[in-house]
Design a protein around this motif. Structure first.
Motif, mmCIF file in Angstrom:
data_model
loop_
_atom_site.group_PDB
_atom_site.id
_atom_site.type_symbol
_atom_site.label_atom_id
_atom_site.label_comp_id
_atom_site.label_asym_id
_atom_site.label_seq_id
_atom_site.Cartn_x
_atom_site.Cartn_y
_atom_site.Cartn_z
ATOM 1 N N ASP A 139 47.745 83.861 -35.546
ATOM 2 C CA ASP A 139 46.592 82.944 -35.503
ATOM 3 C C ASP A 139 46.981 81.484 -35.727
ATOM 4 N N LYS B 95 44.654 80.003 -27.251
ATOM 5 C CA LYS B 95 45.682 80.747 -27.968
ATOM 6 C C LYS B 95 45.005 81.814 -28.813
ATOM 7 N N HIS C 167 50.783 77.980 -33.867
ATOM 8 C CA HIS C 167 50.721 76.523 -33.696
ATOM 9 C C HIS C 167 51.937 75.862 -34.367
ATOM 10 N N GLN D 96 35.517 82.670 -38.908
ATOM 11 C CA GLN D 96 36.217 83.543 -37.958
ATOM 12 C C GLN D 96 36.480 84.906 -38.622
ATOM 13 N N TYR E 148 48.022 81.266 -46.147
ATOM 14 C CA TYR E 148 46.609 81.082 -46.461
ATOM 15 C C TYR E 148 46.326 81.641 -47.860
ATOM 16 N N TRP F 34 37.966 69.301 -40.247
ATOM 17 C CA TRP F 34 38.371 69.808 -38.931
ATOM 18 C C TRP F 34 38.700 68.692 -37.937
HETATM 19 O O1 89Y Z 1 42.220 80.093 -35.528
HETATM 20 C C1 89Y Z 1 42.948 79.076 -36.160
HETATM 21 C C2 89Y Z 1 43.447 77.975 -35.346
HETATM 22 O O2 89Y Z 1 43.835 78.078 -34.212
HETATM 23 O O3 89Y Z 1 43.440 76.812 -36.072
HETATM 24 C C3 89Y Z 1 42.957 77.033 -37.386
HETATM 25 C C4 89Y Z 1 42.223 78.360 -37.284
HETATM 26 O O4 89Y Z 1 40.873 78.084 -36.940
HETATM 27 C C5 89Y Z 1 42.223 79.192 -38.560
HETATM 28 O O5 89Y Z 1 43.519 79.555 -38.908
#
Ligand code: 89Y
Ligand code: NAD
Length: 343
Positions: free
Chosen positions: A176, A96, A180, A163, A230, A286
């Motif tokens: 981003d 994605k 999700h 990132q 964020y 994570w």
């Molecule tokens: O890129 C994003 C994702 O898909 O999950 C969390 C992230 O790494 C940062 O928003």
């Protein structure tokens, strides 16, 4: 058992999780990797002991010798690489955000359909243990018919250090992360008829929006709010937890910070710990995302073996991607968007 051979393109920040997970997946392994950056190719190839290394995807496909490709690059190259997989008749997984625009996404789904190859979008958040637990509670009819929901992701976690490209795009949080959250809302409450969104940029050091509030009208009559940020500094940082509230005709479900699942109905209230597992290669915070990477990759293999559709097939993901485009459009025009008309 047959072991499917995979090739992975894009050996960056997130691909390391995918490569760890491929080692745990039953029935598949990665035999070749590709990255146009020679340094990443060497670091990742050495770390995972993969000798077949390519700087160019055309050369990788020309050599062949693999049963599927896992595309882990950023969005700019997704259409090009998915269409390359289709031309070579190689089943593909694509990270994605699936594409830059909905029309690109539709063309990618069409190319794979015409080539007769399975296509799955690596939309892993619905595979998180706590999200699956919410789905199961709802499916067990614990709260009757849901009529309202909230899917919330509010954090101030520094995602830009890992990132950096996230700070540079015209679009940020919806494309981003909200992608999700919108997918989870669809997964839990079903497809969406129309949507209204508002966005804001709070952090002056980034280009795109870092706050979005989105109102969804689901086809089944339920209403939900997807709110993502964020720019939210809390006493206890929740990254990367999605918090969920669901109200139904017979009770309520609450997925609370710290992975607690609370179900209230006529029988009373039960609270269950639905924490994700800490896999051997994972690290907090994570681990919730990392476990879902393993789960979606195992699902890819299982469905290929049985010939069944993938939960997040390219065709399914068009309905999530349309919500992303509709949210930007709604925020820009201040109007409610008819999502059905976009598909
Ligand atoms: O890129 C994003 C994702 O898909 O999950 C969390 C992230 O790494 C940062 O928003
Ligand atoms: P990254 O920039 O760290 O890595 C991308 C890699 O792809 C780079 O090494 C780059 O050289 C390589 N690359 C780009 N185009 C290429 C091409 N045409 N051929 C060969 N190599 C190419 O990016 P990242 O942070 O790893 O993100 C990759 C994708 O993963 C993004 O789309 C991001 O949104 C997604 N992501 C998903 C999750 C999730 O939970 N699903 C989490 C984080 C990131």
């Amino acid at each position: 058992m047959t072991v499917l051979k995979g090739a992975l393109i894009g050996c960056g920040f997130f691909a390391v999780n995918q490569l760890h997970a491929w080692k745990d997946v039953r029935g598949a392994g990665i035999v070749a990797i590709c990255d146009r950056d020679p340094e990443r190719l060497k670091i990742v190839g050495d770390q995972f002991g993969i000798d077949r290394r390519y700087g160019d995807a055309e050369a990788l496909f020309a050599d062949g010798g693999f049963d599927f490709v896992d595309i882990a690059t950023t969005v700019q190259s997704h259409r090009f690489l998915v269409e390359m997989a289709a031309r070579n008749k190689v089943p593909a997984i694509c990270q994605k955000p699936f594409a830059k625009t909905l029309s690109d996404a539709k063309a990618m789904v069409e190319a794979c359909r015409n080539a007769g190859i399975p296509l799955m979008v690596h939309e892993n958040f619905r595979w998180q243990t706590p999200i699956q637990a919410v789905g199961k509670a709802l499916d067990s009819n614990a709260i009757g018919t849901p009529f309202w929901g909230r899917f919330s992701f509010r954090s101030a976690y520094d995602v830009f250090s890992g990132q950096p490209y996230l700070a540079e795009g015209e679009r940020f949080i919806i494309e981003d992360l909200g992608i999700h959250t919108l997918d989870i809302a669809r997964y839990i409450l079903g497809d969406v008829r129309s949507l209204t969104a508002r966005t804001k940029r709070v952090n002056p050091a980034i280009k795109g929006e870092d706050v979005a509030t989105i109102l969804l009208d689901h086809e089944n009559g339920a209403t939900s709010v997807v709110d993502v940020s964020y720019a939210t500094k809390l006493s206890r940082e929740p990254f990367p937890e999605t918090l969920i509230e669901l109200d139904g005709s017979e009770g309520t479900i609450r997925l609370t910070q710290g992975y607690g699942l609370q179900v209230t109905n006529a029988k009373g209230t039960t609270t269950t710990d639905v924490s994700p597992k800490l896999l051997s290669w994972a690290s907090r915070p994570w681990h919730n995302i990392q476990e879902s990477v393993y789960a979606i990759q195992q699902h890819w293999v299982d469905q290929l073996e049985s010939g069944a559709q993938h939960s997040t097939s390219g065709a399914d993901n068009l309905k999530t991607f349309a919500l992303v485009e509709a949210a930007y459009d709604s925020a820009a025009r201040g109007q409610t968007i008819d999502v059905g008309a976009m598909l």
